[in-house]
Design a protein around this motif. Structure first.
Motif: not given
Length: 294
Positions: A93-117
């Motif tokens: 909505r604000a017109g931001v250009r770039i997002v750099v996100k910290v995730s976790v190794w093994g992130a995937r939909i359906g994974g457990l806990l932080a991986e799934g989230a």
């Protein structure tokens, strides 16, 4: 202007230091104004559980560093999903250009806990139309500085990792990678698995701890089920403990044993070794676990 989420955390505080040193304008999103002012930049006071506080924080921002606390023992979806998705939506909505996100190794939909989230958040970010990059770090070296969860009462290292190596990474290196992506315009639409330069077993980590603190630190390896029972005894819900136990089984099978060149590729310098990290953080070890110091 870069808006830094998680600015007082293990990674974010290093992001802030890099930006301040390089004189890059930034704004820290914090819940506590006093802690925010200590960071030395612009401050936006808000709460990720109150999306209405995001509008003013994002005003005038063109880049976002997105990091927030990890998985917590709750029933239902992990809070980080709604929190980070709200940031992404506000950025659009604000017109931001770039997002750099910290995730976790093994992130995937359906994974457990932080991986799934994180898997769900990554999917939302990818579909947002924003320019994005994602850092997927291995385990944090800083985990060994954060309290009694990794150590016995007598100061020995404890876990359920077997003999598997883990390529722990220094949070300062993750931050350096994030700053490179935020300031150099590289890595759009890419995911980077960020590791340390070596995969150490926890017995080897205990030996390195022993060298630094001047007394023998042993590694106590527990069966996964026993480790989960200890978590329940500490007050965690059984379902959460079972999910943690499952993740331990995966790590013991070697899922975090590979190393990558992401730190060197993005920053131009080698990743920090565990020995270098311990030498730098020796005082912190002595502060929270005096028995390790002997």
């Amino acid at each position: 202007m870069i808006l830094v989420f998680g600015a007082t955390g293990s990674i974010g505080r290093h992001v802030v230091r890099h930006l301040r040193r390089e004189q890059v304008p930034f704004r820290a999103f914090v819940r506590d104004a006093d802690r925010g002012r200590e960071l030395g930049g612009d401050v936006a006071v808000g709460d990720l559980d109150e999306p209405e506080t995001l509008t003013a924080a994002i005003a005038g921002v063109d880049r976002i560093f997105l990091c927030s606390p990890g998985a917590v023992p709750v029933s239902g979806p992990q809070p980080m999903i709604a929190q980070q998705n709200a940031v992404i939506d506000a950025a659009v909505r604000a017109g931001v250009r770039i997002v750099v996100k910290v995730s976790v190794w093994g992130a995937r939909i359906g994974g457990l806990l932080a991986e799934g989230a994180h898997g769900e958040i990554e999917a939302h970010l990818e579909a947002s139309g924003l320019e994005w990059s994602v850092l997927q770090p291995s385990g944090f070296m800083q985990n060994f500085l954060t309290g009694t969860g990794s150590f016995t009462s007598s100061g020995d290292l404890i876990g359920a990792y077997g003999d598997a190596g883990v390529s722990y990474v220094d949070c300062a290196d993750i931050a350096a990678c994030a700053v490179a992506l935020l300031t150099d315009g590289r890595g759009a639409g890419e995911r980077f698995v960020v590791t340390g330069p070596q995969a150490l077993s926890h017995s080897e980590i205990a030996a390195e701890l022993s060298t630094v603190v001047g007394r023998t630190v042993s590694y106590v390896d527990l069966p996964v089920r026993e480790f989960a029972e200890r978590l329940v005894a500490q007050g965690l819900p059984a379902e959460f403990a079972d999910d943690v136990a499952h993740l331990y089984r995966e790590v013991a099978a070697g899922t975090l044993s590979e190393t990558t060149s992401a730190v060197a590729d993005l920053t131009g310098r080698p990743a920090t070794t565990f020995a270098e990290f311990l030498a730098r953080e020796r005082k912190a070890l002595r502060h929270w676990l005096p028995r390790i110091a002997g």
